[in-house]
Design an enzyme around this catalytic site. Sequence first.
Site, PDB file in Angstrom:
ATOM      1  N   GLY A  39       0.794  -1.221   0.000  1.00  0.00           N
ATOM      2  CA  GLY A  39       0.000   0.000   0.000  1.00  0.00           C
ATOM      3  C   GLY A  39       0.820   1.261   0.000  1.00  0.00           C
ATOM      4  O   GLY A  39       0.274   2.363   0.078  1.00  0.00           O
ATOM      5  N   GLU A  76      -5.597  -4.059  -4.929  1.00  0.00           N
ATOM      6  CA  GLU A  76      -4.620  -5.160  -4.983  1.00  0.00           C
ATOM      7  C   GLU A  76      -5.167  -6.375  -4.243  1.00  0.00           C
ATOM      8  O   GLU A  76      -5.071  -7.509  -4.726  1.00  0.00           O
ATOM      9  CB  GLU A  76      -3.298  -4.703  -4.353  1.00  0.00           C
ATOM     10  CG  GLU A  76      -2.576  -3.660  -5.187  1.00  0.00           C
ATOM     11  CD  GLU A  76      -1.369  -3.030  -4.516  1.00  0.00           C
ATOM     12  OE1 GLU A  76      -0.553  -2.455  -5.229  1.00  0.00           O
ATOM     13  OE2 GLU A  76      -1.244  -3.102  -3.277  1.00  0.00           O
TER      14      GLU A  76
HETATM   15  C1  5RP Z   1       1.270  -0.297  -4.017  1.00  0.00           C
HETATM   16  C2  5RP Z   1       2.046  -1.398  -3.408  1.00  0.00           C
HETATM   17  C3  5RP Z   1       3.378  -1.710  -3.985  1.00  0.00           C
HETATM   18  O1  5RP Z   1       3.399  -3.043  -4.354  1.00  0.00           O
HETATM   19  C4  5RP Z   1       4.440  -1.437  -2.972  1.00  0.00           C
HETATM   20  O2  5RP Z   1       4.302  -0.111  -2.525  1.00  0.00           O
HETATM   21  C5  5RP Z   1       5.832  -1.651  -3.567  1.00  0.00           C
HETATM   22  O3  5RP Z   1       6.079  -0.687  -4.528  1.00  0.00           O
HETATM   23  P1  5RP Z   1       7.481  -0.541  -5.256  1.00  0.00           P
HETATM   24  O4  5RP Z   1       7.600  -1.712  -6.188  1.00  0.00           O
HETATM   25  O5  5RP Z   1       7.382   0.778  -5.978  1.00  0.00           O
HETATM   26  O6  5RP Z   1       8.553  -0.530  -4.205  1.00  0.00           O
HETATM   27  O7  5RP Z   1       1.635  -2.055  -2.486  1.00  0.00           O
HETATM   28  O8  5RP Z   1       0.074  -0.058  -3.339  1.00  0.00           O
END
Ligand code: 5RP
Length: 232
Positions: A100, A108
């Site tokens: 998140g 998701e």
């Molecule tokens: C978005 C998410 C993403 O999966 C999480 O924040 C990881 O993001 P990133 O790949 O940019 O590090 O939960 O709501």
Amino acid sequence: MLTQDELKRNVAAAAAEYALTRLKADSVLGVGTGSTVDCFIDAIAAHRQRFRAAVSSSERSTRRLADHGIAVLDLNEVADMPIYVDGADEIDLGLCMIKGGGGALTREKIVASVARRFICIVDESKVVERLGAFPLPVEVIPMAREAVARKLRSLGGRPALRQGFVTDNGCEILDVSGLEIAEPAGLEARINDIPGVVSCGLFAISGADLALVSSQKGVRHLERPEGAAGDI
Ligand code: 5RP
């Protein structure tokens, strides 16, 4: 020394290979959100004829998929989804996650719930022994923000409103630091139960089935231990 962006691209390429070898011409792929998933979308784009379409967990991913010419279906049209691929902000060795950071946690969780297998793609920095250093995102109905914040304080958390951010569902996010997450699935259930909470960023009642973890040494697979997630 690989940069974090290179680690993300490596794990995205490994996930694309994993997914593409398992998808059939009529398969629908679930797609998460975030910078690692952006790399995954880029990696599958050239192979879009090998599966039917995608279901997306955010407006951001929908735009990127569409820009690559990948068909995006409404989840209501889809009954079977073999694989869902998404990143995480933290993942433990039981494959419970905090998600998140990008604010897409609710969609998701919904899309992941339809998939038969959740493949989490992360670089090594996201793997932790215990969840909770990353503030836990909680999506709330705006009128309930303060009521939910008080309940989260009573659980030991320090909620902070994510300023200037509105989710794809028109809601707000409280980022909660200071929580003791000894039992991720139990805490997820307690937070989900607070009136006004749309969903919380703990993915523990139903965690990932497999994590692909990118490091300087390559990409390794972490399988979920038997009975690790979902035990409340
Ligand atoms: C978005 C998410 C993403 O999966 C999480 O924040 C990881 O993001 P990133 O790949 O940019 O590090 O939960 O709501």
